[in-house]
Scaffold this motif. Structure first.
Motif, PDB file in Angstrom:
ATOM      1  N   VAL A  37      26.917 -74.790  13.186  1.00 44.89           N
ATOM      2  CA  VAL A  37      27.981 -73.786  12.373  1.00 44.89           C
ATOM      3  C   VAL A  37      27.445 -72.329  12.701  1.00 44.89           C
ATOM      4  CG1 VAL A  37      28.981 -73.061  10.286  1.00 44.89           C
ATOM      5  CG2 VAL A  37      29.053 -75.578  10.879  1.00 44.89           C
ATOM      6  N   GLN A  38      26.236 -72.162  12.147  1.00 44.29           N
ATOM      7  CA  GLN A  38      25.849 -70.896  12.192  1.00 44.29           C
ATOM      8  C   GLN A  38      25.444 -70.081  13.460  1.00 44.29           C
ATOM      9  OE1 GLN A  38      22.386 -70.562   9.336  1.00 44.29           O
ATOM     10  NE2 GLN A  38      23.614 -71.526   7.538  1.00 44.29           N
ATOM     11  N   GLU A  39      25.326 -70.741  14.524  1.00 42.07           N
ATOM     12  CA  GLU A  39      25.228 -70.173  15.745  1.00 42.07           C
ATOM     13  C   GLU A  39      26.378 -69.244  16.067  1.00 42.07           C
ATOM     14  OE1 GLU A  39      22.478 -69.815  19.886  1.00 42.07           O
ATOM     15  OE2 GLU A  39      23.102 -71.996  18.843  1.00 42.07           O
ATOM     16  N   PRO A  40      27.632 -70.194  16.148  1.00 40.00           N
ATOM     17  CA  PRO A  40      28.675 -69.377  16.569  1.00 40.00           C
ATOM     18  C   PRO A  40      28.984 -68.458  15.407  1.00 40.00           C
ATOM     19  CG  PRO A  40      29.204 -71.793  16.054  1.00 40.00           C
ATOM     20  CD  PRO A  40      27.673 -71.487  16.274  1.00 40.00           C
ATOM     21  N   MET A  41      28.957 -68.687  14.311  1.00 43.22           N
ATOM     22  CA  MET A  41      28.974 -67.826  13.237  1.00 43.22           C
ATOM     23  C   MET A  41      28.158 -66.373  13.577  1.00 43.22           C
ATOM     24  SD  MET A  41      28.630 -68.748   9.123  1.00 43.22           S
ATOM     25  CE  MET A  41      27.361 -68.269   8.739  1.00 43.22           C
ATOM     26  N   ALA A  42      26.999 -66.432  13.876  1.00 43.02           N
ATOM     27  CA  ALA A  42      26.202 -65.275  14.033  1.00 43.02           C
ATOM     28  C   ALA A  42      26.750 -64.556  15.307  1.00 43.02           C
ATOM     29  CB  ALA A  42      24.746 -65.919  14.260  1.00 43.02           C
ATOM     30  N   ILE A  43      27.252 -64.948  16.167  1.00 39.92           N
ATOM     31  CA  ILE A  43      27.681 -64.442  17.254  1.00 39.92           C
ATOM     32  C   ILE A  43      28.855 -63.596  16.760  1.00 39.92           C
ATOM     33  CG2 ILE A  43      28.673 -64.583  19.518  1.00 39.92           C
ATOM     34  CD1 ILE A  43      26.981 -67.139  19.956  1.00 39.92           C
ATOM     35  N   LEU A  44      29.705 -64.094  16.086  1.00 40.57           N
ATOM     36  CA  LEU A  44      30.989 -63.630  15.584  1.00 40.57           C
ATOM     37  C   LEU A  44      30.413 -62.282  14.733  1.00 40.57           C
ATOM     38  CD1 LEU A  44      33.047 -66.855  14.800  1.00 40.57           C
ATOM     39  CD2 LEU A  44      33.709 -64.901  16.496  1.00 40.57           C
ATOM     40  N   ILE A  45      29.601 -62.564  13.767  1.00 39.74           N
ATOM     41  CA  ILE A  45      28.976 -61.448  12.955  1.00 39.74           C
ATOM     42  C   ILE A  45      28.580 -60.457  13.709  1.00 39.74           C
ATOM     43  CG2 ILE A  45      27.561 -60.878  10.805  1.00 39.74           C
ATOM     44  CD1 ILE A  45      28.120 -63.669   9.983  1.00 39.74           C
ATOM     45  N   GLN A  46      27.879 -60.776  14.804  1.00 37.67           N
ATOM     46  CA  GLN A  46      27.113 -59.652  15.667  1.00 37.67           C
ATOM     47  C   GLN A  46      28.198 -58.869  16.252  1.00 37.67           C
ATOM     48  OE1 GLN A  46      25.479 -61.009  19.353  1.00 37.67           O
ATOM     49  NE2 GLN A  46      23.567 -59.912  18.755  1.00 37.67           N
ATOM     50  N   GLU A  47      29.168 -59.437  16.987  1.00 36.92           N
ATOM     51  CA  GLU A  47      30.336 -58.744  17.279  1.00 36.92           C
ATOM     52  C   GLU A  47      31.220 -57.748  16.521  1.00 36.92           C
ATOM     53  OE1 GLU A  47      34.678 -59.545  19.172  1.00 36.92           O
ATOM     54  OE2 GLU A  47      33.076 -61.233  19.229  1.00 36.92           O
ATOM     55  N   ALA A  48      31.549 -58.247  15.091  1.00 42.30           N
ATOM     56  CA  ALA A  48      32.258 -57.731  14.132  1.00 42.30           C
ATOM     57  C   ALA A  48      31.313 -56.427  13.722  1.00 42.30           C
ATOM     58  CB  ALA A  48      32.523 -58.399  13.014  1.00 42.30           C
ATOM     59  N   LEU A  49      30.068 -56.698  13.349  1.00 41.24           N
ATOM     60  CA  LEU A  49      29.083 -55.588  12.651  1.00 41.24           C
ATOM     61  C   LEU A  49      28.934 -54.427  13.927  1.00 41.24           C
ATOM     62  CD1 LEU A  49      26.374 -57.167  10.478  1.00 41.24           C
ATOM     63  CD2 LEU A  49      28.936 -56.238   9.940  1.00 41.24           C
ATOM     64  N   GLY A  50      28.911 -54.948  15.092  1.00 42.96           N
ATOM     65  CA  GLY A  50      28.908 -53.807  16.234  1.00 42.96           C
ATOM     66  C   GLY A  50      30.123 -52.823  16.171  1.00 42.96           C
ATOM     67  N   GLN A  51      30.950 -53.156  15.775  1.00 44.26           N
ATOM     68  CA  GLN A  51      32.320 -52.385  15.610  1.00 44.26           C
ATOM     69  C   GLN A  51      32.061 -51.270  14.543  1.00 44.26           C
ATOM     70  OE1 GLN A  51      36.325 -54.343  15.491  1.00 44.26           O
ATOM     71  NE2 GLN A  51      35.201 -56.399  15.855  1.00 44.26           N
ATOM     72  N   ILE A  52      31.106 -51.414  13.683  1.00 43.49           N
ATOM     73  CA  ILE A  52      30.972 -50.462  12.923  1.00 43.49           C
ATOM     74  C   ILE A  52      29.612 -49.686  13.094  1.00 43.49           C
ATOM     75  CG2 ILE A  52      32.423 -51.268  10.992  1.00 43.49           C
ATOM     76  CD1 ILE A  52      29.906 -52.195   9.539  1.00 43.49           C
ATOM     77  N   GLY A  53      28.816 -50.052  14.325  1.00 41.48           N
ATOM     78  CA  GLY A  53      27.866 -49.218  14.685  1.00 41.48           C
ATOM     79  C   GLY A  53      26.331 -49.935  14.203  1.00 41.48           C
ATOM     80  N   ILE A  54      26.542 -51.102  13.659  1.00 41.56           N
ATOM     81  CA  ILE A  54      25.422 -51.990  13.315  1.00 41.56           C
ATOM     82  C   ILE A  54      24.840 -52.825  14.408  1.00 41.56           C
ATOM     83  CG2 ILE A  54      24.336 -53.613  11.621  1.00 41.56           C
ATOM     84  CD1 ILE A  54      25.959 -52.678   9.520  1.00 41.56           C
TER      85      ILE A  54
ATOM     86  N   TYR B  89      24.898 -43.575   7.016  1.00 40.44           N
ATOM     87  CA  TYR B  89      24.796 -44.053   8.403  1.00 40.44           C
ATOM     88  C   TYR B  89      25.946 -44.080   9.064  1.00 40.44           C
ATOM     89  CZ  TYR B  89      20.604 -46.591   5.837  1.00 40.44           C
ATOM     90  OH  TYR B  89      19.437 -46.355   5.223  1.00 40.44           O
ATOM     91  N   PRO B  90      26.668 -42.787   9.455  1.00 41.76           N
ATOM     92  CA  PRO B  90      27.749 -42.803  10.201  1.00 41.76           C
ATOM     93  C   PRO B  90      27.475 -43.182  11.681  1.00 41.76           C
ATOM     94  CG  PRO B  90      26.496 -40.670   9.953  1.00 41.76           C
ATOM     95  CD  PRO B  90      26.018 -41.178   9.131  1.00 41.76           C
ATOM     96  N   GLU B  91      26.403 -43.216  12.203  1.00 34.67           N
ATOM     97  CA  GLU B  91      26.231 -43.832  13.599  1.00 34.67           C
ATOM     98  C   GLU B  91      25.852 -45.194  13.599  1.00 34.67           C
ATOM     99  OE1 GLU B  91      27.246 -41.941  15.966  1.00 34.67           O
ATOM    100  OE2 GLU B  91      27.732 -40.499  14.661  1.00 34.67           O
ATOM    101  N   GLY B  92      25.519 -45.932  12.296  1.00 36.58           N
ATOM    102  CA  GLY B  92      25.107 -47.082  12.063  1.00 36.58           C
ATOM    103  C   GLY B  92      23.731 -47.262  12.113  1.00 36.58           C
ATOM    104  N   PHE B  93      23.122 -48.619  12.380  1.00 36.06           N
ATOM    105  CA  PHE B  93      21.658 -48.633  12.548  1.00 36.06           C
ATOM    106  C   PHE B  93      21.340 -50.180  13.040  1.00 36.06           C
ATOM    107  CE2 PHE B  93      23.413 -50.019   8.327  1.00 36.06           C
ATOM    108  CZ  PHE B  93      22.913 -51.428   8.408  1.00 36.06           C
TER     109      PHE B  93
END
Length: 538
Positions: free
Chosen positions: A393-410, A376-380
């Motif tokens: 807790v989980q909503e700010p956590m989800a936003i941070l994870i969304q941003e981080a995984l976006g950096q690797i193309g997810i 998955y070189p382009e992510g998914f």
């Protein structure tokens, strides 16, 4: 809004839209306030029956306070002066005495002869047997919980006489006796339940979903799902000292800012589920009492579905583990009020303790490389789900994870699942990636892994993870008699959790509760709910 108006009949909390039950006024008002506790919470029970399908964690609090169990635990004082249950000290509850047979293959319990249910009928061994028969037969979570202590078949439960009950053991199991203390092992008024059963519903599930049939220290006077639950003290309770509080009101207030304001103004007495930022600020301001307790045998984790692409690919799961923004979550969502479970210094476990940090840190370059190796070189694209009932807790956590995984193309779409339906949605086991918290009621590593990693119908193996080697090690640890063999098995299955990474632990949560200074007696319990029986209000 002052306290008098907040408690007055017909008053409505604008943000929550919730009517407030009446309290007496005049000369009796001070005493009524002293004997009434007002708890504000984000969510309440979705069922009054802990054995019901999808019953949420708030339902455990109903079971704990409205029903008795055979046994319970004593209490101890922690180093910081707070109170906790003592997992090494069993104490009587409904059973005033108990004994093990000389061969170690049965336990006999003498019930309190004067114990009654809320309707005044006597509690008998027949009620205990019916309740345990129900728990091991009804399926799902309660049946699996009983099985964790080798309580599996109705034939194991024997009525000796009206006040003597015996459990015949299938095998020697260190978890059998502790399993009798958990919220699932409740004693139900079988006569009342059977009156409301049908051929299609022999365990009265429909009736007990919205009515209690117990003999515990409190009974439910009214339940308005999504609004409030009102309890009153059962003055005929015989299984412990009569509680100081006569009335408990648990009001659901969705807005965390409103819950905090109600506490700080003195209009509410207790709240659990505030944002960690609020708890951190309240600790500094010292207007209310804030108690933090690390939750034993618990982690908040990111789970990945191991049966379906792309997360059935080990390298994808490893890529996610290296992409997660651990320290940002600790700082921005938790404000340091948790124990980190990342950044372990060894690739293999060096201790049999659980939880312990896994050997992962944020490394975006490594995450990208692993994703490319996985094909998955382009992510998914994927959908990330979390419990809206844990949004603080989980909503700010989800936003941070969304941003981080976006950096690797997810590319991650966030799905917010209502708290009332989260448990049911989670147990379908079809979410691709999600955040959840699981805590084992009994503080043993093999108990935690039995529930969450075992491949043979483990209820909270929410990743649908299958590894026969993992199952074998968990089973070996559960019944090991040699401490050396036990430690070896535990290190073995923790090592597989490190390498197979079906879920990535983020942190060990703290149970944080804010109370008015006038409220004392709060005690941490493994089920993480309030024990109203122990609270006192000055």
């Amino acid at each position: 809004m002052d306290r008098r108006n907040f408690l007055k009949t017909g008053t409505t909390l604008a943000a929550g839209g919730l009517a407030v039950a009446a309290l007496p006024f005049g000369s009796a008002q001070a005493q009524a306030r002293k004997e009434t506790l007002l708890v504000v919470a984000e969510t309440g029970p979705n069922s009054l029956d802990i054995h019901g399908v999808g019953a949420n964690s708030s339902s455990y609090q109903v079971a704990w306070n409205c029903y008795d169990r055979l046994l319970s635990y004593g209490r101890k004082t922690m180093p910081d002066g707070s109170l906790s249950y003592d997992g090494k000290q069993l104490v009587p509850e409904l059973a005033e005495a108990w004994s093990m047979a000389p061969d170690g293959m049965s336990m006999t319990f003498k019930l309190r002869p004067d114990a009654t249910f809320h309707d005044g009928s006597p509690v008998t061994a027949t009620d205990v047997k019916w309740s345990f028969d129900r728990a091991v037969t009804i399926g799902g979570f309660p049946t699996f919980q009983m099985k964790a202590g080798s309580l599996e078949k109705p034939e194991q439960f024997v009525v000796v006489d009206d006040h003597t009950f015996r459990i015949d053991l299938l095998r020697a199991d260190k978890l059998t006796t502790p399993d009798l203390t958990v919220p699932v092992a409740i004693i139900i008024n079988s006569t009342l339940a059977k009156k409301n059963a049908t051929a299609a519903d022999p365990w009265a599930q429909e009736y007990l979903k919205s009515a209690t049939a117990g003999g515990g220290a409190y009974k439910v006077d009214s339940w308005k799902p999504g609004q409030e639950t009102v309890y009153s003290r059962f003055d005929g309770w015989k299984s412990g000292p009569l509680p100081a509080l006569r009335r408990i009101i648990v009001r659901e207030v969705p807005s965390p800012s409103n819950r905090r304001a109600l506490l700080e103004r003195g209009d509410a007495d207790v709240s659990f589920d505030l944002p960690k930022k609020d708890f951190s600020e309240m600790m500094a301001q010292k207007k209310v009492t804030v108690v933090n307790t690390p939750v034993e045998n618990a982690i908040t984790y990111i789970g990945m579905n191991c049966t379906k692409p792309p997360f059935n690919n080990l390298k994808v799961r490893q890529a996610v583990a290296y992409a997660l923004p651990y320290q940002k979550i600790m700082d921005a969502a938790l404000f340091g009020l948790a124990n980190p479970m990342f950044g372990g210094t060894s690739a293999t476990p060096t201790t049999a303790a659980w939880p312990q940090p896994l050997p992962y840190n944020t490394d975006i370059a490594k995450a990208k490389a692993l994703l490319a190796e996985a094909g998955y070189p382009e992510g998914f694209e994927t959908v990330f789900s979390f419990d809206l009932g844990q949004a603080t807790v989980q909503e700010p956590m989800a936003i941070l994870i969304q941003e981080a995984l976006g950096q690797i193309g997810i590319k991650m779409t966030i799905e917010k699942v209502p708290g009332a339906t989260w448990r049911s949605a989670l147990l379908k086991k079809d979410m691709p990636i999600f955040a959840n918290t699981f805590g084992g009621w009994l503080n043993f590593p093999d108990y935690f892994f039995f529930w969450t990693y075992h491949g043979q119908n483990a209820v909270f193996n929410t990743m649908s993870y299958q590894n026969p080697a993992m199952d074998k090690l968990i089973d070996e640890a559960r019944f090991a008699k040699d401490p050396v063999e036990y430690d070896k098995a535990v290190k073995g299955f923790i090592g597989l959790a490190f390498s197979d990474i079906p879920r990535m632990p983020l942190f060990q949560p703290y149970l944080t509760v804010a109370l008015q200074p006038s409220v004392t007696g709060y005690q941490y319990w493994f089920h993480r709910g309030l024990d109203y029986r122990q609270l006192v209000k000055a």
